[in-house]
Design an enzyme around this catalytic site. Structure first.
Site, mmCIF file in Angstrom:
data_model
loop_
_atom_site.group_PDB
_atom_site.id
_atom_site.type_symbol
_atom_site.label_atom_id
_atom_site.label_comp_id
_atom_site.label_asym_id
_atom_site.label_seq_id
_atom_site.Cartn_x
_atom_site.Cartn_y
_atom_site.Cartn_z
ATOM 1 N N GLY A 242 35.472 -95.443 33.939
ATOM 2 C CA GLY A 242 35.905 -96.010 32.661
ATOM 3 C C GLY A 242 34.701 -96.391 31.819
ATOM 4 O O GLY A 242 33.620 -95.816 31.961
ATOM 5 N N SER A 243 34.900 -97.365 30.948
ATOM 6 C CA SER A 243 33.849 -97.740 30.004
ATOM 7 C C SER A 243 32.780 -98.605 30.675
ATOM 8 O O SER A 243 33.000 -99.185 31.742
ATOM 9 C CB SER A 243 34.469 -98.531 28.852
ATOM 10 O OG SER A 243 34.996 -99.746 29.367
ATOM 11 N N GLY A 247 32.949 -101.588 33.576
ATOM 12 C CA GLY A 247 32.013 -101.640 34.700
ATOM 13 C C GLY A 247 31.321 -102.986 34.813
ATOM 14 O O GLY A 247 31.093 -103.499 35.906
ATOM 15 N N GLU A 264 31.557 -94.876 37.639
ATOM 16 C CA GLU A 264 31.388 -93.712 36.746
ATOM 17 C C GLU A 264 31.711 -94.207 35.356
ATOM 18 O O GLU A 264 32.866 -94.196 34.941
ATOM 19 C CB GLU A 264 32.372 -92.594 37.124
ATOM 20 C CG GLU A 264 32.209 -92.038 38.513
ATOM 21 C CD GLU A 264 30.974 -91.187 38.680
ATOM 22 O OE1 GLU A 264 30.279 -90.911 37.682
ATOM 23 O OE2 GLU A 264 30.711 -90.793 39.832
ATOM 24 N N CYS A 298 33.773 -87.886 29.751
ATOM 25 C CA CYS A 298 32.565 -88.711 29.886
ATOM 26 C C CYS A 298 31.341 -87.820 29.800
ATOM 27 O O CYS A 298 30.248 -88.299 29.500
ATOM 28 C CB CYS A 298 32.600 -89.530 31.170
ATOM 29 S SG CYS A 298 32.875 -88.548 32.610
HETATM 30 C C1 UN1 Z 1 35.177 -87.370 33.252
HETATM 31 O O1 UN1 Z 1 35.170 -87.116 32.047
HETATM 32 O O2 UN1 Z 1 35.462 -88.541 33.648
HETATM 33 O O3 UN1 Z 1 32.125 -82.322 34.284
HETATM 34 C C2 UN1 Z 1 34.958 -86.381 34.317
HETATM 35 C C3 UN1 Z 1 33.205 -82.429 33.693
HETATM 36 C C4 UN1 Z 1 34.453 -82.592 34.528
HETATM 37 C C5 UN1 Z 1 34.642 -84.012 34.926
HETATM 38 C C6 UN1 Z 1 34.591 -85.010 33.819
HETATM 39 N N1 UN1 Z 1 34.333 -81.762 35.689
HETATM 40 O O4 UN1 Z 1 33.293 -82.401 32.477
#
Ligand code: UN1
Length: 509
Positions: A242-243, A247, A264, A298
């Site tokens: 998440g953000s 975190g 993450e 992300c």
């Molecule tokens: C995410 O955006 O939380 O590498 C994961 C990628 C994908 C996973 C993204 N396999 O863009």
């Protein structure tokens, strides 16, 4: 199939969601206060009852109890559940993909890709179940063996985000189950239906191989439910996506009870484009990385750092592509950019563009709302903004399709700019010069957890470890040796001699 894309589509989408849930084996839930919406129109699909704090505690208790048995099931036998899950995912790929599209707004190809990512991690985890290797080291003492063994860790709390509502769950769950852990999952409150579908598939997989269904628990609701996973001593690992803001709340609280975290968090991913780059290839990669998933990965590309000699050429290509991108109903064939998740995402995009302009940025294209889906749907054309400098707004993650362009003359300067943001997830260099490529991958190159050459920042394969540094949180999940975070290590020294030599040559007699 093409639909008239307006809010009158909502009832049809709602009944589709219900049909898909049934096809996946899940009874549509009893109504409640948790609202599942579709970003396609912003309308309501279904409602369900959130779990209470007491129910969340009970779920953790069931997972903790199941762990006491699951940890002694041999790892290759534990993999049977994951194999059964993979089989179900193959059978139901289209249905689960469609539910992802309905609930998260991903275009069909990307939603299917997300389910494929689940199947891939299941296969990885099945193989892993026979490769949870410990090392044997030479002991300094005669007649001794020194080795390490890996044991199941306990209950894993998975907190996941709306943008990868099913794949990130699978990364964690497939690996955790094979490692002998049990899982309590708190999905995003924005995507409760895909979560219900995955939970049902996992329970069906467990039933198919006569495994304990209690190895997986689903708790749905808001932050107060996720907080149970953060606070509870029985949850050995909290894996949270998440953000950065989230975190910051999770990490210190888990640390305070000496729990383990796998974070993450945000990314602010950049690509450096050098004069030797294949610009045609670079532009294609950039467009997918920046505009794919409507900028809501992300790993989305958010900054371009381009050599002054090629910046105009590259901007022309990217601008042209952005202007042509079909924006619309993600269920429709040919559409490449679906909706933003909600009004808040749209407000954040608008605010970022305004701040960038105030900093002297020039909006080269996009950013405007595309009037489809009705008043509560937020479709936008991906925005390209040329910046005179890497100002504060550029250093922030805006979770929308907004790509800043910065210019450089000297590769050292490009790398400095690249690393001068708080986040450290993914990065790329586009070059055909091996020296430049190696420089980017070297210790004084990109400071990110993922560093690519001639590939965009998004779309990582599951075989590698996924995650990033700095404010991204430092966690690694998915492939490589990420499994070690899901297990505890014991160092074992065995004396098979009749003597008792002490280490470090100490005599004590
Ligand atoms: C995410 O955006 O939380 O590498 C994961 C990628 C994908 C996973 C993204 N396999 O863009």
């Amino acid at each position: 199939m093409t639909h008239t894309l307006d809010d009158r589509l909502t009832p049809e989408l709602a009944s589709r969601a219900e049909r898909l849930l049934r096809a996946l084996g899940a009874e549509p839930p009893a109504p409640g206060d948790l609202v599942a919406r579709t970003p396609i129109t912003g309308g309501q699909l279904l409602t369900l009852a959130p779990h209470t704090v007491a129910e969340a505690d009970a779920a953790i208790a069931r997972a903790a109890d199941a762990f006491t048995r699951w940890r002694t099931v041999p790892a290759p036998a534990r993999a049977a559940v994951v194999r059964a899950l993979a089989d179900l995912l193959r059978t139901h790929k289209a249905e689960l993909g469609e539910l992802v599209t309905l609930e998260a707004g991903k275009i069909t190809a990307e939603a299917l890709g997300e389910v494929q990512e689940m199947i891939d991690i299941c296969e990885f985890a099945i193989g892993l179940s026979r490769q949870l290797y410990g090392r044997t080291m030479p002991s300094e003492r005669p007649g001794h063996r020194l080795m390490e063994t890996w044991h199941p860790l306990g209950v894993v709390g998975v907190i996941s985000a709306f943008n990868f509502p099913v794949a990130v769950w699978a990364w964690n769950t497939a690996v955790a189950l094979v490692c002998g852990d049990t899982v309590v999952w708190k999905p995003s409150a924005t995507t409760p239906l895909t979560a219900l579908a995955c939970h049902t598939l996992l329970r069906r997989a467990a039933a198919a191989v006569d495994a304990d269904p209690e190895v997986h628990q689903l708790i749905q609701g808001g932050a107060e439910i996720g907080a149970r996973l953060v606070e509870d001593e029985r949850v050995a690992l909290v894996s949270a996506t998440g953000s950065v803001r989230m975190g910051r709340q999770v990490a210190p609280r888990v640390a305070a009870r000496f729990g383990r975290c796998l974070l993450e968090l945000g990314g602010n991913n950049a690509a450096v484009v050098t004069p030797s780059a294949d610009l045609e290839l670079a532009a294609r990669a950039i467009v997918f990385a920046a505009a794919g998933t409507a900028g809501q990965r992300c790993t989305t590309l958010r900054r371009l750092i381009v050599h002054a000699d090629v910046v105009d050429l590259l901007i022309e290509r990217v601008r042209h592509a952005f202007e042509q991108l079909p924006v619309g109903n993600p269920l429709d064939e040919g559409v490449l950019v679906g909706p933003l998740i909600d009004a808040r995402a749209h407000t954040a995009l608008d605010a970022a563009i305004e701040r960038a302009r105030n900093d002297g940025g020039e909006l080269l294209c996009g950013g405007e709302r595309v009037p489809v889906g009705g008043p509560d749907a937020y479709y936008v054309r991906p925005a390209l903004v040329r910046m005179p400098a890497q100002t504060e707004i550029v250093r922030e993650e805006t979770f929308a399709p907004l790509l800043y362009v910065l210019t450089y003359r000297d590769l050292d300067h490009a790398i400095d700019l690249h690393n001068a943001v708080p986040q450290g997830l993914s990065s790329s260099i586009f070059t055909t010069d091996q020296r430049e490529a190696e420089r980017f991958l070297a210790a004084d190159g990109s400071d990110c957890g993922i560093a690519n050459v001639n590939i965009g920042t998004s779309g990582a394969e599951i075989g590698g470890a996924f995650g990033g540094e700095k404010h991204t949180g430092g966690g690694r999940e998915s492939g490589s040796d990420s499994w070690k975070t899901y297990m505890r290590r014991a160092t074992n020294t065995v004396n098979y001699s009749a003597e008792l030599p002490l280490a470090q040559g100490i005599t004590f007699a």
